[in-house]
Design an enzyme around this catalytic site. Structure first.
Site, PDB file in Angstrom:
ATOM      1  N   ARG A 133       0.835  -1.215   0.000  1.00 14.82           N
ATOM      2  CA  ARG A 133       0.000   0.000   0.000  1.00 14.82           C
ATOM      3  C   ARG A 133       0.870   1.266   0.000  1.00 14.82           C
ATOM      4  O   ARG A 133       0.564   2.245   0.673  1.00 14.82           O
ATOM      5  CB  ARG A 133      -0.951   0.040   1.196  1.00 14.82           C
ATOM      6  CG  ARG A 133      -1.973  -1.070   1.232  1.00 14.82           C
ATOM      7  CD  ARG A 133      -2.964  -0.935   0.064  1.00 14.82           C
ATOM      8  NE  ARG A 133      -4.084  -1.844   0.217  1.00 14.82           N
ATOM      9  CZ  ARG A 133      -4.096  -3.111  -0.194  1.00 14.82           C
ATOM     10  NH1 ARG A 133      -3.032  -3.630  -0.800  1.00 14.82           N
ATOM     11  NH2 ARG A 133      -5.165  -3.856  -0.032  1.00 14.82           N
TER      12      ARG A 133
ATOM     13  N   GLU B 246      -4.765   3.920   6.007  1.00 10.01           N
ATOM     14  CA  GLU B 246      -4.485   3.663   4.590  1.00 10.01           C
ATOM     15  C   GLU B 246      -5.106   4.767   3.727  1.00 10.01           C
ATOM     16  O   GLU B 246      -4.580   5.142   2.688  1.00 10.01           O
ATOM     17  CB  GLU B 246      -5.070   2.301   4.219  1.00 10.01           C
ATOM     18  CG  GLU B 246      -4.613   1.793   2.877  1.00 10.01           C
ATOM     19  CD  GLU B 246      -5.747   1.205   2.073  1.00 10.01           C
ATOM     20  OE1 GLU B 246      -6.588   1.996   1.595  1.00 10.01           O
ATOM     21  OE2 GLU B 246      -5.781  -0.021   1.911  1.00 10.01           O
TER      22      GLU B 246
ATOM     23  N   SER C  23     -10.604  -0.542   3.122  1.00 12.07           N
ATOM     24  CA  SER C  23      -9.858  -0.663   4.388  1.00 12.07           C
ATOM     25  C   SER C  23      -9.431   0.724   4.846  1.00 12.07           C
ATOM     26  O   SER C  23      -8.772   1.449   4.084  1.00 12.07           O
ATOM     27  CB  SER C  23      -8.608  -1.513   4.202  1.00 12.07           C
ATOM     28  OG  SER C  23      -8.933  -2.790   3.724  1.00 12.07           O
TER      29      SER C  23
HETATM   30  P1  FAD Z   1      -8.762   8.734  -5.427  1.00 11.66           P
HETATM   31  O1  FAD Z   1      -9.463   8.393  -4.148  1.00 11.66           O
HETATM   32  O2  FAD Z   1      -9.416   9.682  -6.347  1.00 11.66           O
HETATM   33  O3  FAD Z   1      -7.312   9.271  -5.063  1.00 11.66           O
HETATM   34  C1  FAD Z   1      -6.499   8.558  -4.161  1.00 11.66           C
HETATM   35  C2  FAD Z   1      -5.133   9.262  -4.074  1.00 11.66           C
HETATM   36  O4  FAD Z   1      -4.469   9.173  -5.333  1.00 11.66           O
HETATM   37  C3  FAD Z   1      -5.258  10.764  -3.778  1.00 11.66           C
HETATM   38  O5  FAD Z   1      -4.140  11.130  -3.013  1.00 11.66           O
HETATM   39  C4  FAD Z   1      -5.206  11.403  -5.150  1.00 11.66           C
HETATM   40  O6  FAD Z   1      -4.715  12.720  -5.142  1.00 11.66           O
HETATM   41  C5  FAD Z   1      -4.227  10.477  -5.878  1.00 11.66           C
HETATM   42  N1  FAD Z   1      -4.497  10.376  -7.320  1.00 11.66           N
HETATM   43  C6  FAD Z   1      -5.618   9.889  -7.907  1.00 11.66           C
HETATM   44  N2  FAD Z   1      -5.469   9.896  -9.245  1.00 11.66           N
HETATM   45  C7  FAD Z   1      -4.261  10.414  -9.503  1.00 11.66           C
HETATM   46  C8  FAD Z   1      -3.527  10.699 -10.700  1.00 11.66           C
HETATM   47  N3  FAD Z   1      -4.011  10.441 -11.918  1.00 11.66           N
HETATM   48  N4  FAD Z   1      -2.291  11.252 -10.586  1.00 11.66           N
HETATM   49  C9  FAD Z   1      -1.774  11.529  -9.365  1.00 11.66           C
HETATM   50  N5  FAD Z   1      -2.401  11.297  -8.210  1.00 11.66           N
HETATM   51  C10 FAD Z   1      -3.631  10.725  -8.278  1.00 11.66           C
HETATM   52  N6  FAD Z   1      -7.614  -0.626  -2.487  1.00 11.66           N
HETATM   53  C11 FAD Z   1      -6.817  -1.709  -2.619  1.00 11.66           C
HETATM   54  O7  FAD Z   1      -5.612  -1.566  -2.779  1.00 11.66           O
HETATM   55  N7  FAD Z   1      -7.324  -2.966  -2.565  1.00 11.66           N
HETATM   56  C12 FAD Z   1      -8.639  -3.204  -2.382  1.00 11.66           C
HETATM   57  O8  FAD Z   1      -9.063  -4.353  -2.348  1.00 11.66           O
HETATM   58  C13 FAD Z   1      -9.512  -2.083  -2.237  1.00 11.66           C
HETATM   59  N8  FAD Z   1     -10.823  -2.263  -2.017  1.00 11.66           N
HETATM   60  C14 FAD Z   1     -11.643  -1.194  -1.875  1.00 11.66           C
HETATM   61  C15 FAD Z   1     -13.005  -1.412  -1.672  1.00 11.66           C
HETATM   62  C16 FAD Z   1     -13.879  -0.347  -1.536  1.00 11.66           C
HETATM   63  C17 FAD Z   1     -15.341  -0.608  -1.304  1.00 11.66           C
HETATM   64  C18 FAD Z   1     -13.383   0.983  -1.629  1.00 11.66           C
HETATM   65  C19 FAD Z   1     -14.324   2.140  -1.531  1.00 11.66           C
HETATM   66  C20 FAD Z   1     -12.023   1.213  -1.822  1.00 11.66           C
HETATM   67  C21 FAD Z   1     -11.139   0.126  -1.940  1.00 11.66           C
HETATM   68  N9  FAD Z   1      -9.766   0.302  -2.133  1.00 11.66           N
HETATM   69  C22 FAD Z   1      -8.939  -0.791  -2.301  1.00 11.66           C
HETATM   70  C23 FAD Z   1      -9.194   1.660  -2.199  1.00 11.66           C
HETATM   71  C24 FAD Z   1      -9.288   2.306  -3.599  1.00 11.66           C
HETATM   72  O9  FAD Z   1     -10.138   1.565  -4.429  1.00 11.66           O
HETATM   73  C25 FAD Z   1      -7.922   2.411  -4.250  1.00 11.66           C
HETATM   74  O10 FAD Z   1      -7.031   3.125  -3.436  1.00 11.66           O
HETATM   75  C26 FAD Z   1      -7.998   3.102  -5.617  1.00 11.66           C
HETATM   76  O11 FAD Z   1      -6.768   2.986  -6.296  1.00 11.66           O
HETATM   77  C27 FAD Z   1      -8.369   4.571  -5.501  1.00 11.66           C
HETATM   78  O12 FAD Z   1      -8.617   5.065  -6.804  1.00 11.66           O
HETATM   79  P2  FAD Z   1      -9.327   6.455  -7.032  1.00 11.66           P
HETATM   80  O13 FAD Z   1      -9.239   6.781  -8.470  1.00 11.66           O
HETATM   81  O14 FAD Z   1     -10.669   6.428  -6.429  1.00 11.66           O
HETATM   82  O15 FAD Z   1      -8.375   7.411  -6.190  1.00 11.66           O
HETATM   83  N1  EPU Z   2     -10.607 -10.241  10.145  1.00  9.89           N
HETATM   84  C1  EPU Z   2     -11.327 -10.338  11.324  1.00  9.89           C
HETATM   85  N2  EPU Z   2     -12.439  -9.557  11.445  1.00  9.89           N
HETATM   86  C2  EPU Z   2     -12.864  -8.715  10.481  1.00  9.89           C
HETATM   87  C3  EPU Z   2     -12.124  -8.611   9.291  1.00  9.89           C
HETATM   88  C4  EPU Z   2     -10.989  -9.401   9.147  1.00  9.89           C
HETATM   89  O1  EPU Z   2     -10.971 -11.083  12.226  1.00  9.89           O
HETATM   90  O2  EPU Z   2     -13.877  -8.045  10.688  1.00  9.89           O
HETATM   91  C5  EPU Z   2      -9.392 -11.072   9.994  1.00  9.89           C
HETATM   92  C6  EPU Z   2      -9.691 -12.547   9.685  1.00  9.89           C
HETATM   93  O3  EPU Z   2      -8.698 -13.295  10.352  1.00  9.89           O
HETATM   94  C7  EPU Z   2      -9.497 -12.615   8.190  1.00  9.89           C
HETATM   95  C8  EPU Z   2      -8.350 -11.639   7.980  1.00  9.89           C
HETATM   96  O4  EPU Z   2      -8.609 -10.598   8.926  1.00  9.89           O
HETATM   97  O5  EPU Z   2      -9.138 -13.914   7.780  1.00  9.89           O
HETATM   98  C9  EPU Z   2      -8.244 -11.062   6.583  1.00  9.89           C
HETATM   99  O6  EPU Z   2      -9.493 -10.451   6.218  1.00  9.89           O
HETATM  100  P1  EPU Z   2      -9.857 -10.156   4.689  1.00  9.89           P
HETATM  101  O7  EPU Z   2      -9.546 -11.329   3.853  1.00  9.89           O
HETATM  102  O8  EPU Z   2     -11.217  -9.592   4.650  1.00  9.89           O
HETATM  103  O9  EPU Z   2      -8.780  -9.080   4.257  1.00  9.89           O
HETATM  104  P2  EPU Z   2      -8.172  -7.804   4.995  1.00  9.89           P
HETATM  105  O10 EPU Z   2      -6.797  -8.136   5.476  1.00  9.89           O
HETATM  106  O11 EPU Z   2      -9.119  -7.255   5.996  1.00  9.89           O
HETATM  107  C10 EPU Z   2      -6.975  -6.943   2.849  1.00  9.89           C
HETATM  108  C11 EPU Z   2      -6.857  -5.658   2.120  1.00  9.89           C
HETATM  109  C12 EPU Z   2      -8.084  -5.423   1.250  1.00  9.89           C
HETATM  110  C13 EPU Z   2      -8.181  -6.566   0.240  1.00  9.89           C
HETATM  111  C14 EPU Z   2      -8.283  -7.879   1.001  1.00  9.89           C
HETATM  112  C15 EPU Z   2      -8.274  -9.091   0.086  1.00  9.89           C
HETATM  113  C16 EPU Z   2      -5.474  -4.176   3.419  1.00  9.89           C
HETATM  114  C17 EPU Z   2      -5.408  -2.983   4.291  1.00  9.89           C
HETATM  115  N3  EPU Z   2      -6.682  -4.555   3.034  1.00  9.89           N
HETATM  116  O12 EPU Z   2      -8.065  -6.805   3.758  1.00  9.89           O
HETATM  117  O13 EPU Z   2      -7.944  -4.196   0.556  1.00  9.89           O
HETATM  118  O14 EPU Z   2      -9.287  -6.407  -0.605  1.00  9.89           O
HETATM  119  O15 EPU Z   2      -7.167  -8.006   1.916  1.00  9.89           O
HETATM  120  O16 EPU Z   2      -7.006  -9.264  -0.443  1.00  9.89           O
HETATM  121  O17 EPU Z   2      -4.443  -4.746   3.098  1.00  9.89           O
HETATM  122  C18 EPU Z   2      -8.369  -1.850   0.689  1.00  9.89           C
HETATM  123  O18 EPU Z   2      -7.150  -1.690   0.609  1.00  9.89           O
HETATM  124  O19 EPU Z   2      -9.180  -0.904   0.743  1.00  9.89           O
HETATM  125  C19 EPU Z   2      -8.907  -3.215   0.711  1.00  9.89           C
HETATM  126  C20 EPU Z   2     -10.200  -3.484   0.815  1.00  9.89           C
END
Ligand code: FAD
Ligand code: EPU
Length: 339
Positions: free
Chosen positions: A165, A335, A239
């Site tokens: 991240r 994050e 997250s």
């Molecule tokens: P924004 O929120 O618009 O911007 C994020 C940051 O990037 C800001 O600092 C912004 O200034 C900068 N930025 C954006 N675009 C540019 C650009 N073109 N040039 C320079 N800077 C820029 N993330 C994960 O890694 N894994 C996940 O599984 C995951 N699951 C998610 C689930 C949900 C329901 C939500 C809401 C979010 C999740 N995220 C996850 C976080 C998010 O999806 C990512 O961080 C994504 O890359 C953000 O994209 P965005 O275009 O919305 O960025």
């Molecule tokens: N867990 C709990 N309680 C909860 C949630 C999680 O106990 O309420 C524990 C469990 O042990 C579970 C483990 O956490 O097995 C992992 O949970 P999960 O698979 O849901 O993934 P996560 O670690 O919570 C990370 C990323 C997610 C990504 C998933 C799947 C980060 C900060 N988050 O979540 O990314 O989608 O793994 O790979 O690394 C994001 O970055 O926004 C995001 C959603």
């Protein structure tokens, strides 16, 4: 012609659904428009923010500057060599649409990253990751415009300094570049990554005896939809905290007290602990403050019940950080980008 909109409510522009106002907003659909913005006095003198899908930001106050919305479009195959394909996507493409495009073309590598919200341009910023794959695994290079000079520069993988991240764009180069395009190295023969989480089980449930790109993508989408709240229904930014990486020694001593605490290997002498577990086992899961709370299905996700301010969400996150530090001697790191 670019249009400068003033005094814009950012609520529809961030998945947390936080209502703050931006002094100026401008949407760019080409490099020329971006350069026009960069030369404008408002951009030169006021605070600046580049926004993609707004899915990783928490606004805690009005933004007294210029919000540049990146809407550069276009996906193209750059080259093909043996089993590998280089594919460039403009930064304003929706990430999941890009994933679907790759699957349709039978280009493997991003299927595990299905349904992550946001834009292609933001994916390198925090090296997005899910289900055992991170952007760094398929990243070739990116193009970015310098926010001061308008100069276009290419960044290769080493220069981006990707980590969990993390990238150079969250550190030394923060706020200095507008990413305009990202090039990915994809494969015609998939290297399946289905050991992680419940992917294999979900594939079987869907009736796949062998993985396919469509199948893995569908399995990941189903798992995500079962765990993560939909921002259209409940405001959130995924997250809220990173999973902390701690010393193995600290983990061993914590295990004496908390024998069920899970961990994953994270390099020599280090382990990663799921922050969701720490938060849940401290009694926060499902906790509700006035207008925000901790998601009842996924404790790592903070949610806005509709009218929360960014400060309410931030204050809740501070209470959680303090509580976790006190209980486990682990400091959670946010994050989400706090603005
Ligand atoms: P924004 O929120 O618009 O911007 C994020 C940051 O990037 C800001 O600092 C912004 O200034 C900068 N930025 C954006 N675009 C540019 C650009 N073109 N040039 C320079 N800077 C820029 N993330 C994960 O890694 N894994 C996940 O599984 C995951 N699951 C998610 C689930 C949900 C329901 C939500 C809401 C979010 C999740 N995220 C996850 C976080 C998010 O999806 C990512 O961080 C994504 O890359 C953000 O994209 P965005 O275009 O919305 O960025
Ligand atoms: N867990 C709990 N309680 C909860 C949630 C999680 O106990 O309420 C524990 C469990 O042990 C579970 C483990 O956490 O097995 C992992 O949970 P999960 O698979 O849901 O993934 P996560 O670690 O919570 C990370 C990323 C997610 C990504 C998933 C799947 C980060 C900060 N988050 O979540 O990314 O989608 O793994 O790979 O690394 C994001 O970055 O926004 C995001 C959603």
């Amino acid at each position: 012609m670019i249009v400068w909109q003033s005094n814009i409510d950012l609520k529809p522009w961030n998945t947390f659904g936080i209502s703050v106002r931006a002094k100026w907003m401008v949407t760019c659909t080409s490099l020329e428009e971006m350069r026009e913005v960069i030369q404008d006095d408002r951009w030169k003198t006021l605070p600046r923010l580049v926004l993609g899908g707004g899915s990783n930001v928490l606004f805690t106050r009005d933004f007294e500057g210029v919000v540049l919305v990146n809407r550069l479009q276009g996906i193209r195959q750059v080259s093909e060599q043996g089993d590998q394909v280089l594919v460039e996507s403009a930064a304003g493409e929706v990430w999941h649409s890009f994933v679907l495009h790759c699957i349709q073309k039978q280009w493997a590598g991003v299927e595990n990253l299905s349904l992550i919200p946001g834009s292609v341009g933001a994916c390198p910023i925090q090296n997005i990751g899910a289900y055992g794959v991170e952007i760094k695994d398929v990243f070739e290079s990116l193009e970015a415009v310098n926010a001061e000079s308008g100069e276009l520069r290419s960044f290769d993988k080493a220069t981006c300094q990707f980590g969990y991240r993390d990238s150079i764009f969250k550190n030394a180069e923060k706020g200095k570049w507008i990413i305009t395009a990202v090039t990915f190295r994809l494969f015609k023969t998939p290297k399946w990554n289905i050991q992680y989480g419940d992917i294999q089980k979900e594939l079987e449930r869907l009736g796949y005896s062998e993985p396919t790109l469509v199948g893995v993508s569908q399995a990941v989408m189903n798992i995500r939809q079962s765990k993560l709240p939909d921002p259209k229904v409940l405001g959130n930014a995924g997250s809220f905290f990173k999973n902390p990486v701690i010393e193995a020694d600290l983990y061993e001593s914590l295990l004496q007290e908390f024998p069920s605490m899970p961990s994953y290997p994270a390099g020599p002498g280090k382990v990663k602990v799921p922050a969701g577990w720490l938060i849940e086992h401290s009694g926060w899961k499902g906790h509700r403050a006035a207008h925000c709370g901790v998601n009842e299905k996924q404790a790592l996700v903070l949610v806005n019940f509709g009218e929360a301010t960014g400060n309410e969400v931030y204050d809740l996150s501070t209470q959680i950080v303090n509580d976790i530090t006190q209980r486990y001697r682990i400091t959670l790191e946010r994050e989400v980008n706090i603005l």
